[in-house]
Motif scaffolding. Sequence first.
Motif, PDB file in Angstrom:
ATOM      1  N   ASP A 123       0.849  -1.192   0.000  1.00 25.72           N
ATOM      2  CA  ASP A 123       0.000   0.000   0.000  1.00 25.72           C
ATOM      3  C   ASP A 123       0.880   1.236   0.000  1.00 25.72           C
ATOM      4  O   ASP A 123       1.834   1.336   0.786  1.00 25.72           O
ATOM      5  N   ILE A 124       0.554   2.197  -0.939  1.00 24.82           N
ATOM      6  CA  ILE A 124       1.310   3.434  -1.056  1.00 24.82           C
ATOM      7  C   ILE A 124       0.564   4.514  -0.294  1.00 24.82           C
ATOM      8  O   ILE A 124      -0.601   4.817  -0.587  1.00 24.82           O
ATOM      9  N   GLN A 125       1.231   5.089   0.683  1.00 27.65           N
ATOM     10  CA  GLN A 125       0.609   6.104   1.530  1.00 27.65           C
ATOM     11  C   GLN A 125       0.922   7.488   0.974  1.00 27.65           C
ATOM     12  O   GLN A 125       2.022   7.991   1.118  1.00 27.65           O
ATOM     13  N   GLY A 126      -0.057   8.086   0.334  1.00 23.62           N
ATOM     14  CA  GLY A 126       0.124   9.428  -0.225  1.00 23.62           C
ATOM     15  C   GLY A 126      -1.030   9.776  -1.129  1.00 23.62           C
ATOM     16  O   GLY A 126      -1.711   8.898  -1.676  1.00 23.62           O
ATOM     17  N   GLU A 127      -1.295  11.076  -1.301  1.00 25.11           N
ATOM     18  CA  GLU A 127      -2.420  11.533  -2.102  1.00 25.11           C
ATOM     19  C   GLU A 127      -1.948  11.934  -3.494  1.00 25.11           C
ATOM     20  O   GLU A 127      -0.777  12.196  -3.735  1.00 25.11           O
ATOM     21  N   GLY A 128      -2.936  11.981  -4.378  1.00 23.74           N
ATOM     22  CA  GLY A 128      -2.664  12.551  -5.698  1.00 23.74           C
ATOM     23  C   GLY A 128      -2.329  11.557  -6.776  1.00 23.74           C
ATOM     24  O   GLY A 128      -2.379  11.893  -7.954  1.00 23.74           O
ATOM     25  N   VAL A 129      -1.980  10.308  -6.394  1.00 22.99           N
ATOM     26  CA  VAL A 129      -1.627   9.307  -7.398  1.00 22.99           C
ATOM     27  C   VAL A 129      -2.411   8.038  -7.089  1.00 22.99           C
ATOM     28  O   VAL A 129      -2.381   7.533  -5.975  1.00 22.99           O
ATOM     29  N   SER A 130      -3.152   7.530  -8.049  1.00 19.08           N
ATOM     30  CA  SER A 130      -3.903   6.294  -7.873  1.00 19.08           C
ATOM     31  C   SER A 130      -3.489   5.223  -8.869  1.00 19.08           C
ATOM     32  O   SER A 130      -3.898   4.081  -8.744  1.00 19.08           O
ATOM     33  N   ARG A 171       2.420   5.008 -13.270  1.00 19.58           N
ATOM     34  CA  ARG A 171       2.401   4.566 -14.667  1.00 19.58           C
ATOM     35  C   ARG A 171       2.580   5.757 -15.614  1.00 19.58           C
ATOM     36  O   ARG A 171       2.018   6.834 -15.392  1.00 19.58           O
ATOM     37  N   ARG A 172       3.332   5.530 -16.703  1.00 22.21           N
ATOM     38  CA  ARG A 172       3.611   6.496 -17.778  1.00 22.21           C
ATOM     39  C   ARG A 172       4.464   7.667 -17.313  1.00 22.21           C
ATOM     40  O   ARG A 172       4.540   8.705 -17.974  1.00 22.21           O
ATOM     41  N   ARG A 175       8.082   8.752 -11.912  1.00 21.75           N
ATOM     42  CA  ARG A 175       7.941   9.038 -10.485  1.00 21.75           C
ATOM     43  C   ARG A 175       7.705   7.735  -9.724  1.00 21.75           C
ATOM     44  O   ARG A 175       6.936   6.878 -10.183  1.00 21.75           O
ATOM     45  N   TYR A 176       8.333   7.628  -8.554  1.00 22.50           N
ATOM     46  CA  TYR A 176       8.186   6.398  -7.777  1.00 22.50           C
ATOM     47  C   TYR A 176       8.190   6.720  -6.280  1.00 22.50           C
ATOM     48  O   TYR A 176       8.618   7.800  -5.851  1.00 22.50           O
ATOM     49  N   SER A 177       7.682   5.776  -5.509  1.00 22.95           N
ATOM     50  CA  SER A 177       7.570   5.950  -4.053  1.00 22.95           C
ATOM     51  C   SER A 177       8.876   5.551  -3.380  1.00 22.95           C
ATOM     52  O   SER A 177       9.796   5.036  -4.014  1.00 22.95           O
TER      53      SER A 177
END
Length: 507
Positions: A123-130, A171-172, A175-177
């Motif tokens: 699970d990625i904790q952060g807003e703005g990217v789904s 995706r595309r 940017r990465y966590s």
Amino acid sequence: MDHPHWYGMVGSRESGEWLRERSCCCLHPSNARSDAVNCKEICWTVEFSKTLTQMYTRASFSLMHTSGSFSLMYTSGSFSLMYTSGSFSLMYTSGSFKRPKAVVSIQPDKQVFIGETVTLRCDIQGEGVSNWQHSWFKDDSSTPVSNEQQYRISSVTESHSGKYTCRGTERRTSRYSHTSDAVTLTVSEKPKPEITSNHKGAALIRNPVVLYCELDQSAGWKFYWSKHTQNPENEIKTETHSYSISSVSVSDGGQYWCRAGRGDPVYYTHYSDALWIKVTERPKTVVSIQPDKQVFIGETVTLRCDIQGEGVSDWQYSWFKDDSSTPVSKEQQYRISSVTESHRGKYTCRGTERGTSRYSHTSDAVTLTVSALPRATLTVEPESPVFSGESVTLKCEINTHDGWTYQWYKQNKQSRWTAVSQSVYYTVNRETLTIREDAVINGDQYQCRGERRYRPTSSQNSNSVTLTVKALPRATLTVEPKWSPVFTGESVTLKCEIESHSDWRYQ
């Protein structure tokens, strides 16, 4: 008038502490189609600190059209670019560049067993990217073992043991966590639980029994219990590792097994070894009392509780008086050092095995009677007065209870009572004291007291007896007829008389 068509972010690259992002847009004449042919391209490159602790510091622009002005500002982790050309203005705002954190969860547990199904979730904790693409890495490998959010291993083996991390990439874009903290998966041999009971030895009828199924690792397990045979169709399932029988009967005796299971489909452990439960009658409790059920005030009384039955040696005892449910003692021997009338009543006892809830039958009640000390009665034979030369027998009696022995006392010249024992002058025979004739003295006083063997409490002293001794009276002999001589053939009557006292026999 021109209107914009956004390319969006077309590239990004990290360099040391800085992240470089290049963005472009096209300006189209208002009467033109939005296509690349009529595009007037504007591009810019923004560099900013990856730590987001500094204001924007560097920016450069690559423009096909040089007319117009640009301004750049930083607010709450985002960069805004304003382009103005005549009556046309264009605003571009970047997203927050703080990298979100990846968090790993694992089901059913970090410690699993060969053959179980394991699911790791990222699970990625952060807003703005789904629209994340997930990557799973094992140990120090840079090659992903899975690109799904949930990495499911349907039947683990020891080779799956290791440290797992995950990371998300938008995706595309590039940017990465952040990479997650490592989670260590341990795969062990299929476990075998141990079945135990809450008591040692035989279970007592109508007593509670609790069985326990012990596992070193117990997260997420449900427990399955078998009796007599290992038959899955007849298993009893419990949510916890214990199985309780509130009141055992003979039919509850026999062999028991347990095993544990978790997951969907259920993964089962090995069966435990068998545990034998033997069910017997509750032992009987017997009360004994010393010195007697009938005692006197001030005596010491000991009540003893004995439990008749095998298999249990560590009993805790409880004594109850009359109808009270509160124990008066918890010792096997209940000792009352100086009884009073308040101690009279009915006493029962019961045993409970230490460390368990097993208990014996309650004993039959024993009634303790507490009485005031009895008073001895002293009599003299012959009745006073007596005559010089006569022996005297004193008799001491207590009508209540048996087993009395008697102590004799004589008052001396100092008015003190001294004990009288067997001697040439005194003969002691149980409840009597015989005084030889030459020891019978006028005015002597005697008392007695009762005692019971092995019991320190004596009776109350008897009444006192004072001896009255008189000289022997003289007999008077008369003859009838009174004339003398008498003639042959006449009858003669002799009469012997003693004026004092009665009941004389004459010789």
